[in-house]
Write an enzyme that holds these catalytic residues in place. Structure first.
Site, PDB file in Angstrom:
ATOM      1  N   LYS A 221       0.805  -1.110   0.039  1.00 40.24           N
ATOM      2  CA  LYS A 221       0.051   0.036  -0.037  1.00 40.24           C
ATOM      3  C   LYS A 221       0.956   1.270   0.030  1.00 40.24           C
ATOM      4  O   LYS A 221       1.881   1.239   0.330  1.00 40.24           O
ATOM      5  CB  LYS A 221      -1.028  -0.046   1.111  1.00 40.24           C
ATOM      6  CG  LYS A 221      -2.102  -1.065   1.331  1.00 40.24           C
ATOM      7  CD  LYS A 221      -3.060  -0.795   2.203  1.00 40.24           C
ATOM      8  CE  LYS A 221      -4.319  -1.904   1.780  1.00 40.24           C
ATOM      9  NZ  LYS A 221      -5.344  -1.619   2.908  1.00 40.24           N
ATOM     10  N   ARG A 255      -3.301 -10.219   5.408  1.00 41.14           N
ATOM     11  CA  ARG A 255      -3.946 -10.189   3.970  1.00 41.14           C
ATOM     12  C   ARG A 255      -2.944  -9.640   2.824  1.00 41.14           C
ATOM     13  O   ARG A 255      -2.498  -8.476   3.179  1.00 41.14           O
ATOM     14  CB  ARG A 255      -5.106  -9.332   4.044  1.00 41.14           C
ATOM     15  CG  ARG A 255      -5.785  -9.380   2.521  1.00 41.14           C
ATOM     16  CD  ARG A 255      -7.226  -8.748   2.521  1.00 41.14           C
ATOM     17  NE  ARG A 255      -7.907  -8.789   1.144  1.00 41.14           N
ATOM     18  CZ  ARG A 255      -7.529  -7.633   0.398  1.00 41.14           C
ATOM     19  NH1 ARG A 255      -6.738  -6.703   0.626  1.00 41.14           N
ATOM     20  NH2 ARG A 255      -8.304  -7.846  -0.648  1.00 41.14           N
TER      21      ARG A 255
END
Length: 277
Positions: A221, A255
């Site tokens: 991210k 995740r």
């Protein structure tokens, strides 16, 4: 802690890996990468071999400013892939990444075992009741607004306190419908500034007071690559570092796009935490 996935009790006393399978054309890292059956099956097989316990399938990109997608398009992307994966890997535990109750219901009816909702039921008032009726584990994430508006809403007096209130209220709603297996996801990158993301990571262990499993999703991210002045393609090392911090602070599921590195982080952290005991 355990969660019940289609009759299988998954023990989270040792954290587990959730592999990401984005079947959208516009996801921030792997958008459009898995377009054909061979590519999809190869990626799922790689994640399973590399140590993923769950495969999370997303057919609607939730990146900041993501394009709106109709339910019909989301379903047309999702169901053929679910069928394809379960035909080749019938024992795979699939999760569906959706905030729509109709999509969640169809996915579970077609073999999906977990519902992963970025909105914790706030974008579809029928979601929590639907998941409770389906009796599958429910991942509720912290977010404000929608993927289109969330980054303009990153304003908090005390972010962790406000998130704790948010989760307490959403968990209470879920319990009122009889939903048993609840997992919370702090929602890194969703309605949070760079600094707020790191504050939440630092204080992740506070969320253990909720007494439900914690999922951390920071894979590649912008909170990593913006800080390091790099790109999502170069963010694997940073992902592993933050996953390691998340694990030491109480994460039960991580995740990720890269299952092998995540699994190794779990093994190493577990070895450190249990050495000499």
């Amino acid at each position: 802690m355990t969660i019940n996935c289609k009759g299988n009790l998954i023990d989270l006393s040792v954290p587990k890996v959730m592999g990401i399978l984005n079947i959208t054309p516009d996801s921030f890292y792997d958008g459009g990468k898995y377009k054909d059956e061979v590519g999809i099956l190869n990626q799922v097989e790689k994640m399973l071999v590399d140590g993923a316990t769950f495969i999370d399938i997303g057919a609607y990109s939730s990146k900041p400013g993501a394009e709106f997608v109709s339910e019909e398009v989301e379903l047309s992307r999702l169901l053929p892939v679910v069928a394809l994966v379960l035909t080749k890997f019938p024992e795979a535990i699939l999760s569906v990444d959706t905030f729509r109750s109709t999509i969640a219901k169809k996915a579970v009816e077609n073999g999906v075992a977990i519902v992963n909702d970025i909105s914790a039921g706030l974008l579809d008032e029928m979601m929590i009741e639907t998941v409770a009726q389906l009796q599958v584990p429910y991942i509720m994430m912290h977010m404000k607004g929608t993927p289109q508006t969330m980054q303009s809403l990153a304003k908090y007096e005390d972010i962790v306190k406000e998130m704790m209130y948010y989760f307490s209220e959403r968990i209470q709603v879920a319990r009122s419908f009889g939903l048993n297996d609840i997992i919370v996801d702090p929602g890194f990158g969703f309605a949070k500034t760079l600094e707020q993301n790191y504050e939440v990571m630092q204080k992740l262990d506070y969320f253990s007071i909720l007494e439900v499993p914690i999922l951390v999703g920071i894979s590649r991210k912008s909170m990593i690559y913006k800080l390091l002045d790099s790109t999502a393609n170069e963010a694997l090392n940073g992902t592993t570092v933050l996953n390691t911090i998340g694990l030491t602070n109480g994460a039960d599921i991580i995740r990720v796009h890269d299952a092998k590195e995540a699994k190794e982080a779990i093994q190493l952290v577990d070895a450190c935490m249990h050495s000499g005991s």
